[in-house]
Design a protein around this motif. Structure first.
Motif, PDB file in Angstrom:
ATOM      1  N   LEU A 113       0.832  -1.201   0.000  1.00 34.40           N
ATOM      2  CA  LEU A 113       0.000   0.000   0.000  1.00 34.40           C
ATOM      3  C   LEU A 113       0.870   1.254   0.000  1.00 34.40           C
ATOM      4  CD1 LEU A 113      -2.800  -0.916   2.581  1.00 34.40           C
ATOM      5  CD2 LEU A 113      -3.091  -0.511   0.128  1.00 34.40           C
ATOM      6  N   ALA A 114       0.429   2.245  -0.748  1.00 27.83           N
ATOM      7  CA  ALA A 114       1.111   3.542  -0.783  1.00 27.83           C
ATOM      8  C   ALA A 114       0.055   4.623  -0.565  1.00 27.83           C
ATOM      9  CB  ALA A 114       1.814   3.743  -2.115  1.00 27.83           C
ATOM     10  N   ASP A 124     -11.317   0.909  -1.747  1.00 30.93           N
ATOM     11  CA  ASP A 124     -11.701  -0.472  -1.452  1.00 30.93           C
ATOM     12  C   ASP A 124     -10.527  -1.372  -1.087  1.00 30.93           C
ATOM     13  OD1 ASP A 124     -14.318   0.198  -1.930  1.00 30.93           O
ATOM     14  OD2 ASP A 124     -14.324  -0.520  -4.007  1.00 30.93           O
ATOM     15  N   SER A 125      -9.333  -1.038  -1.527  1.00 30.96           N
ATOM     16  CA  SER A 125      -8.174  -1.893  -1.244  1.00 30.96           C
ATOM     17  C   SER A 125      -7.784  -1.865   0.234  1.00 30.96           C
ATOM     18  CB  SER A 125      -6.979  -1.457  -2.097  1.00 30.96           C
ATOM     19  OG  SER A 125      -6.628  -0.113  -1.818  1.00 30.96           O
ATOM     20  N   PRO A 158     -16.621   2.413   9.079  1.00 33.12           N
ATOM     21  CA  PRO A 158     -16.893   0.966   9.011  1.00 33.12           C
ATOM     22  C   PRO A 158     -15.625   0.107   8.968  1.00 33.12           C
ATOM     23  CG  PRO A 158     -18.285   2.174   7.473  1.00 33.12           C
ATOM     24  CD  PRO A 158     -17.240   3.135   7.954  1.00 33.12           C
ATOM     25  N   LYS A 159     -14.494   0.706   8.637  1.00 34.57           N
ATOM     26  CA  LYS A 159     -13.240  -0.047   8.530  1.00 34.57           C
ATOM     27  C   LYS A 159     -12.455  -0.075   9.837  1.00 34.57           C
ATOM     28  CE  LYS A 159     -12.580   1.468   3.728  1.00 34.57           C
ATOM     29  NZ  LYS A 159     -11.568   1.673   2.691  1.00 34.57           N
ATOM     30  N   GLU A 177      -3.306  -8.444  10.979  1.00 35.28           N
ATOM     31  CA  GLU A 177      -4.763  -8.547  11.114  1.00 35.28           C
ATOM     32  C   GLU A 177      -5.481  -7.361  10.488  1.00 35.28           C
ATOM     33  OE1 GLU A 177      -6.344  -9.890  14.970  1.00 35.28           O
ATOM     34  OE2 GLU A 177      -4.256 -10.084  15.599  1.00 35.28           O
ATOM     35  N   VAL A 178      -4.762  -6.261  10.311  1.00 35.94           N
ATOM     36  CA  VAL A 178      -5.346  -5.070   9.692  1.00 35.94           C
ATOM     37  C   VAL A 178      -4.412  -4.585   8.592  1.00 35.94           C
ATOM     38  CG1 VAL A 178      -6.546  -4.388  11.809  1.00 35.94           C
ATOM     39  CG2 VAL A 178      -4.246  -3.503  11.346  1.00 35.94           C
ATOM     40  N   ASP A 179      -4.946  -3.749   7.724  1.00 44.29           N
ATOM     41  CA  ASP A 179      -4.129  -3.199   6.640  1.00 44.29           C
ATOM     42  C   ASP A 179      -3.269  -2.036   7.114  1.00 44.29           C
ATOM     43  OD1 ASP A 179      -5.314  -4.825   4.466  1.00 44.29           O
ATOM     44  OD2 ASP A 179      -7.136  -3.708   4.977  1.00 44.29           O
TER      45      ASP A 179
END
Length: 249
Positions: A113-114, A124-125, A158-159, A177-179
């Motif tokens: 991710l950047a 969405d990513s 929501p994220k 577990e998370v982005d």
């Protein structure tokens, strides 16, 4: 009181009978490594025992309000210190801002991710973002302010995966577990499992200031004040800066 606090206090009381002067410090979780080293050095200089209890600032506030014995409190946000001051639980005139920090976005070190702009967070990513509980944990409060200021709070809610303190947020990211996770730059520097991919503008949230104060029910006002004075020395400043904190003049 929590089991953690009961065990900590039992340990302290056991050792008090075997020592001379002693000091109990309640410190925000993000201070764990730096304040442990500073406290150890102060103990060596003054030949006293220093015990540190680390937890989320709101948790420590509640413990103090319920009568947990402590001499000095250092919070990651003025909010918790304000509450104790309003309740008359601080020693008059002892409160002072000692440190500042920066708010950053971290990802697992293997992430592709950047993020060049926080306004990209709704994409969405990005599915899960760890954050300290936004209504009580200082890092979460600052994070909510920043996301609101940047216009993405409603879109990312929501994220969000709330956590009890900033180190728990960091652990979520480290485990994959998370982005992403919102933490202080000092926490990010301690981990080899995460990388900083975005720094929130200072203007997007309230200043991150760590206030410190002697507590009203301290058993040693002189020693507690001496500890606060030591936090302002060049020796203590060098330790805090080593961990990425900025010293407030």
């Amino acid at each position: 009181m929590t089991l953690h606090l009961l065990i900590f206090l039992s340990f302290v009381y056991l050792l008090i009978g075997c020592s001379g002067e002693e000091l109990v410090i309640f410190g925000a979780m993000s201070l764990t490594d730096a304040l442990t080293e500073v406290s150890q050095r102060f103990g060596e200089v003054r030949n006293v025992k220093v015990y540190c209890n680390f937890a989320g600032s709101s948790t420590l506030q509640r413990q103090i309000e319920k009568g947990a014995p402590a001499d000095v409190f250092i919070s990651a946000s003025p909010r918790q210190m304000d509450a104790l001051q309003e309740a008359g639980l601080l020693y008059d005139g002892s409160r002072q801002g000692i440190l500042s920090n920066r708010l950053v976005l971290v990802a697992p070190v293997t992430s592709s991710l950047a993020i060049t702009d926080a306004r990209l967070l709704p994409q969405d990513s990005i599915r899960r973002i760890a954050i300290g509980e936004p209504n009580s944990v200082p890092a979460g409060i600052y994070g909510k302010e920043a996301l609101t200021h940047l216009g993405v709070w409603d879109a990312v809610q929501p994220k969000l995966i709330p956590s009890a303190d900033v180190r728990s947020t960091l652990a979520y990211v480290e485990s994959g577990e998370v982005d992403l996770g919102i933490v202080y730059q000092t926490d990010a520097r301690l981990s080899k499992k995460v990388k900083v991919i975005y720094q929130f503008p200072d203007s997007s949230h309230s200043p991150i200031v760590y206030p410190a104060a002697v507590l009203r029910d301290t058993r040693s006002k002189v020693l507690a004040q001496a500890f606060l004075d030591y936090l302002q020395t060049a020796e203590a400043a060098a330790i805090f800066e080593k961990y990425g904190f900025s010293v407030v003049n």
